[in-house]
Design an enzyme around this catalytic site. Structure first.
Site, PDB file in Angstrom:
ATOM      1  N   GLU A  28       7.549  25.812  -5.551  1.00  0.00           N
ATOM      2  CA  GLU A  28       8.457  25.365  -4.481  1.00  0.00           C
ATOM      3  C   GLU A  28       9.198  24.109  -4.901  1.00  0.00           C
ATOM      4  O   GLU A  28      10.396  23.955  -4.654  1.00  0.00           O
ATOM      5  CB  GLU A  28       7.647  25.123  -3.193  1.00  0.00           C
ATOM      6  CG  GLU A  28       7.133  26.431  -2.605  1.00  0.00           C
ATOM      7  CD  GLU A  28       6.178  26.230  -1.442  1.00  0.00           C
ATOM      8  OE1 GLU A  28       5.199  25.480  -1.599  1.00  0.00           O
ATOM      9  OE2 GLU A  28       6.416  26.820  -0.379  1.00  0.00           O
TER      10      GLU A  28
ATOM     11  N   GLU B 257      -0.236  31.870  -3.102  1.00  0.00           N
ATOM     12  CA  GLU B 257      -0.907  31.439  -1.864  1.00  0.00           C
ATOM     13  C   GLU B 257      -1.657  32.565  -1.169  1.00  0.00           C
ATOM     14  O   GLU B 257      -2.723  32.349  -0.580  1.00  0.00           O
ATOM     15  CB  GLU B 257       0.114  30.855  -0.877  1.00  0.00           C
ATOM     16  CG  GLU B 257       0.667  29.502  -1.249  1.00  0.00           C
ATOM     17  CD  GLU B 257       1.843  29.546  -2.211  1.00  0.00           C
ATOM     18  OE1 GLU B 257       2.129  30.633  -2.772  1.00  0.00           O
ATOM     19  OE2 GLU B 257       2.481  28.504  -2.404  1.00  0.00           O
TER      20      GLU B 257
END
Ligand code: NAI
Length: 707
Positions: free
Chosen positions: A109, A129
C-alpha cells in the site's frame, strides 16, 4: 525524525530509508518518520525528486502482526497510514519507491502511494491480508485496481498470493526493473522523471473499466468463493472493497474499505487466523530443549518400505536436497514404489509445479535398493514398512546392527509404541517417531513422537528437519494414536453413532463440511480406506472396556468388501474417476442392521451433528493436554489444521472450544454423557477450566511433553 527512518540525498534526489529490521514492518514510528522526512523535503528547494527505499534485506514486508491484536482494543492502523499515503501522493516532487525483497500488505500500500515504482527482478508484491482474515486497510483495494486492473486486483486481494517483479511490470504495478544496484537505478530513474508531472495513483482511473465489464469479474469471483471458500468473511469483503473502487470516488472507496476492514478485524475468523499464524511459530518452542541444543547434520537418509507412505517420504527428502536410499523387501514392491514416484514427479511437471529438469534432479537423489548395504553411512533412517510390531522390531534390530552410532532411527508408525520399537535396539536414545500424513509429499503436518529415551539432540534434529522438509513439525508424546489419530477416533466414532441413530451419511458429512472441514468424516474414511481402521480395531479389541458402546456399521461395510474409494464403494459409491455419489443401498443396509440391533432412530439436527463430532475431538484433546502428550492447546490446533483439514479460520479444535466458551462445551459434554453413557465422560481438565471460567489457551505447561 525517528531512528527508524533516515533522510539523505544524492545528486539532488532525497533518499528516505526505512530501517526497522528484520522486515521493515510498519510499526509505530515508521509512518511518522516518513512523514517528517517528507516535510523536510518539501522545504528544501534543491530536491528534485524523492526515492523511498528499505534498508536491509527487504522493502516493507507488511504491518506488524502483533499490532492487529492491539488494534481491536485501540485505533486501527489504516487510519494512521492513510493520511501518510495521501501526503506521499500529493508531494509536489515525484516520489519513486524502490523495492527489493517483498512489498506485502501495508508495504504494498505504501509502494502504491508513490508516483513510480522501480524494483529488483527478485522482488515480490502482494496483499496477503486475507490469510489473516483481513483485507488491505490502507487503500490497497482502491489503488491496486487502478494500477493492475480490476480482475487482477480481485485475484490478488482474494487469494493473498504475490506476483513477482516481471509480472508486476506487465501489470503496471512496477514501472521499471533495475538490473544492478537498486538505489543507483532508482536515483537515475528519479532524475529522468523529476521534471515531468507526477501521476497520482488515485487519479489513474483508466483501468477501472466499464460497469458491465466489472460486473462479470465480481460475479465470477463471488461464484468461485461460494464454491471454494464458503462462509469466509475476508475474501468476500476484499471483493466488496475492490468493487467499491470501481463504483465510488477514491475517498468514498477508502471509507468503504475502512468499514469492511474493521468488520474483518473484529471477526472471530481473523482472530482465529492470527492465532494460527502465531501458533505455527510457537510449536518450535520446547520448554526442556533449549534453542542451542546440538542438532545433527542430515546429509543422507534411508527410507525402509516403498509403499504409500515410504514412497512419499522419499520424495519429501529428495525434494529437500537429501539423497535417499529406498529399501524394499522384494523387487516387485520396489519397482511398484519407484513407478509411483516417477509418475508423481511426471504429474507435477505436467501441472507446471516445477520443471522437467528439477523433477529429474529430485528423482536422481532416490536410489532403490534391496539390501542393507550402505546403511552404515546414513545420518537418518525412516522406517515405513507394514504396520505390525513384530515386523517393526525385526527391522529396527537390523537397523541397530547396520547403522552408524548416532544415526537417527525413526519410525513412521501411526499406532505402535515408539518405546517398544526402541526396545529392539541397543540405542533407544536414537529412536523417535516421525509420523507423516498421507499423501506425505503434500500434507504439511509431521508429528514428531518423543519416546521415553529419545535424546534431546534427536528431538531437536527432527524438529529442525521438519523445517528443512517444508513441514510443520509438532512434538507429541508416545500414547496410542499419538495426538492427531487419538482424537480422530472419537470424532469418527460419533459420526458413526449419529448414522446408527438416524442421520444420513450425507447429512453427517454435510454438517461438518458446512462447518468448514475439508471433508466430512465418512468421506474421509472412504478416502483413507475403511479397512485400515477395521484392522486396527481388530488388533486392539482386547483393550476395549466391555460394556462400552462401539459403532458397528463401518465394520459391517468392511465385511462386505466396501473399503471405500479403492473398492469403488464404502459409505458412498464411486465411479471410475473416484467421484462420490450417495448410495441408497447403504441407507437400506444401515436401516436393517440398526433395526436388528434395536437402536432407536430419530431426526438429528445439523447442530447436534457438529456438536457431537467436534466436542468428541475437544474432550479427547483436553485429556491429551492434561496428560501432557501435547505441549499446548495451540499445538493440537496446528495438528488439526495441517493434518486433518480443520478450517484455519476456526483456529483449530481447542481454539474453537475456547471461542464457544468452555462452560458451554462442558455442559453439552455432560448432556451427551447422560444420554450416551461412559464414552462421554467429561475430561477432568475440561471440567476444571469450565468451572474456573478459563480457556485451554490459558492452560500453560512449563514441563516437556510426556514421552
Ligand atoms: P504400505 O503397505 O503401502 O507399504 C509398506 C511397504 O513396506 C510395502 O511396500 C512392503 O513391501 C514394505 N516392506 C515390508 N517389509 C519390509 C522390509 N522388511 N523391508 C523393506 N520394506 C518392507 O503401507 P503404508 O500405508 O505406506 O504404511 C507404512 C507405515 O506408515 C505404517 O507403519 C503405517 O501405519 C504408517 N502410516 C500410514 C499412513 C497412511 O495413510 N497409509 C499414514 C501415516 C502413517
Amino acid at each position: 525524525m525517528t531512528n527508524l527512518v533516515q533522510l539523505t540525498s544524492d545528486n539532488g534526489v532525497a533518499i528516505i530509508t526505512i530501517n526497522n529490521p528484520p522486515v521493515n514492518a510498519l510499526s509505530p514510528g515508521v509512518p511518522e518518520g516518513i512523514s517528517e522526512a517528507l516535510d523536510q523535503i518539501a522545504q528544501n528547494a534543491s530536491v528534485k525528486a524523492t526515492v523511498l527505499i528499505g534498508g536491509g534485506r527487504t522493502f516493507v514486508a507488511g504491518a506488524d502482526i502483533k499490532e492487529f491484536g492491539k488494534m481491536t482494543s485501540g485505533k486501527p492502523r489504516g487510519a494512521g497510514l492513510l493520511p501518510l499515503l495521501l501526503k506521499i501522493e500529493d508531494s509536489a516532487k515525484p516520489v519513486i519507491v524502490a523495492i527489493h525483497g517483498t512489498a506485502f500488505g501495508g508495504g504494498m500500500e505504501l509502494a502504491m502511494a508513490g508516483h513510480y515504482r522501480v524494483a529488483l527482478a527478485t522482488a515480490q508484491f502482494g496483499q496477503p491480508e486475507v490469510k489473516l482474515g483481513l483485507i488491505p486497510g490502507a487503500a490497497g483495494t482502491q489503488r491496486l485496481p487502478r494500477l493492475a486492473g480490476v480482475a487482477k486486483a480481485v485475484e490478488m486481494c482474494v487469494s493473498g498470493n504475490p506476483v513477482n517483479a516481471e509480472e508486476a511490470l506487465k501489470l503496471g504495478i512496477v514501472d521499471r526493473i533495475i538490473e544492478d544496484d537498486l538505489l543507483s537505478g532508482a536515483i537515475a530513474f528519479a532524475l529522468e522523471v523529476a521534471d515531468k508531472p507526477a501521476p497520482k495513483t488515485r487519479e489513474r482511473n483508466e483501468k477501472l473499466r466499464s460497469a458491465a465489464e466489472n460486473a462479470l469479474i465480481f460475479s465470477a469471483a463471488r461464484e468461485a468463493l461460494a464454491k471454494k471458500q464458503r462462509g469466509l468473511l475476508a475474501p468476500a469483503s476484499a471483493i466488496d472493497a475492490v468493487e467499491a473502487a470501481t463504483k465510488m470516488p477514491f475517498d468514498e472507496g477508502c471509507k468503504a474499505e475502512q468499514k469492511l476492514f474493521i468488520e474483518c478485524l473484529f471477526s472471530e475468523q481473523s482472530k482465529s487466523l492470527i492465532h494460527v499464524f502465531f501458533s505455527e511459530r510457537e510449536v518450535a518452542k520446547i520448554p526442556d530443549i533449549p534453542k542451542q541444543t546440538n542438532v545433527f547434520p542430515i546429509h543422507s537418509a534411508v527410507v525402509v518400505g516403498a509403499g504409500t507412505m515410504g514412497g512419499g517420504i522419499a520424495m519429501v527428502l529428495a525434494n529437500a536436497g537429501i539423497p535417499v536410499l529406498l529399501k524394499e523387501a522384494d523387487q516387485a514392491a520396489l519397482d511398484r514404489g519407484m513407478t509411483t514416484i516417477r509418475s508423481n514427479y511426471a504429474n507435477s511437471v505436467k501441472r507446471g509445479r516445477f520443471s522437467q529438469q528439477i523433477a529429474e534432479e529430485r528423482l536422481k537423489r532416490i536410489t532403490p535398493t534391496l539390501t542393507y548395504d550402505d546403511f552404515s553411512n546414513v545420518d537418518l533412517v525412516i522406517e515405513a514398512v507394514f504396520e505390525g510390531m513384530a515386523l517393526k522390531k525385526e527391522v529396527f534390530r537390523e537397523l541397530d546392527r547396520v547403522c552408524k552410532p548416532g544415526a537417527i532411527l525413526a519410525s513412521n508408525t501411526s499406532t505402535l509404541s515408539i518405546d517398544e520399537i526402541a526396545s529392539a535396539t541397543s540405542r533407544p536414545e536414537s529412536v523417535i517417531g516421525t509420523h507423516f500424513f498421507s499423501p506425505a509429499n503434500v500434507m504439511r503436518l509431521l508429528e514428531i513422537v518423543r519416546g521415553k529415551a529419545s535424546s534431546k539432540e534427536v528431538v531437536a534434529t527432527c524438529m529442525q528437519l521438519s523445517k528443512t522438509l517444508g513441514k510443520v513439525g509438532v512434538l507429541v508424546g508416545n500414547c496410542r494414536g499419538f495426538v492427531g489419530n487419538r482424537m480422530f477416533g472419537p470424532y469418527r466414532r460419533e459420526a458413526q453413532f449419529l448414522i446408527e441413530e438416524g442421520a444420513s451419511v450425507e447429512a453427517v458429512d454435510r454438517a461438518l463440511s458446512d462447518f468448514g472441514m475439508a471433508m466430512g468424516p465418512l468421506a474421509t474414511g472412504d478416502l483413507a480406506g475403511l479397512d485400515v481402521g477395521w484392522r486396527i480395531r481388530k488388533e486392539y479389541l482386547h483393550l476395549e472396556v466391555p460394556g462400552i458402546r462401539q459403532p458397528f456399521v463401518e465394520d459391517r461395510l468392511c465385511e462386505l468388501g466396501r473399503y471405500g474409494q479403492k473398492t469403488g464403494a464404502g459409505w458412498y459409491k464411486y465411479d471410475d474417476q473416484r467421484r462420490a455419489s450417495p448410495d441408497p443401498a447403504v441407507g437400506e443396509l444401515i436401516r436393517n442392521w440398526v433395526e436388528e440391533a434395536g437402536t432407536e432412530q430419530r431426526q438429528i439436527s445439523a447442530a447436534e451433528i457438529t456438536d457431537r463430532c467436534l466436542y468428541a475431538l475437544v474432550n479427547e484433546g483436553a485429556r491429551i493436554l492434561e496428560e501432557g502428550y501435547a505441549l499446548r492447546a495451540s499445538d493440537i490446533d496446528i495438528i488439526y489444521i495441517n493434518g486433518y483439514g480443520f478450517p484455519a479460520h476456526r483456529g483449530g479444535p481447542m481454539w474453537y472450544a475456547d471461542a464457544v466458551g468452555l462452560k458451554r462445551v462442558y455442559d453439552r459434554v455432560c448432556e451427551f454423557h447422560r444420554q450416551h453413557g461412559e464414552i462421554w465422560q467429561p475430561a477432568p481438565l475440561l471440567k476444571q477450566l469450565a468451572e474456573q471460567g478459563k480457556t485451554f489457551a490459558e492452560f500453560g505447561r512449563e514441563q516437556g511433553v510426556t514421552a
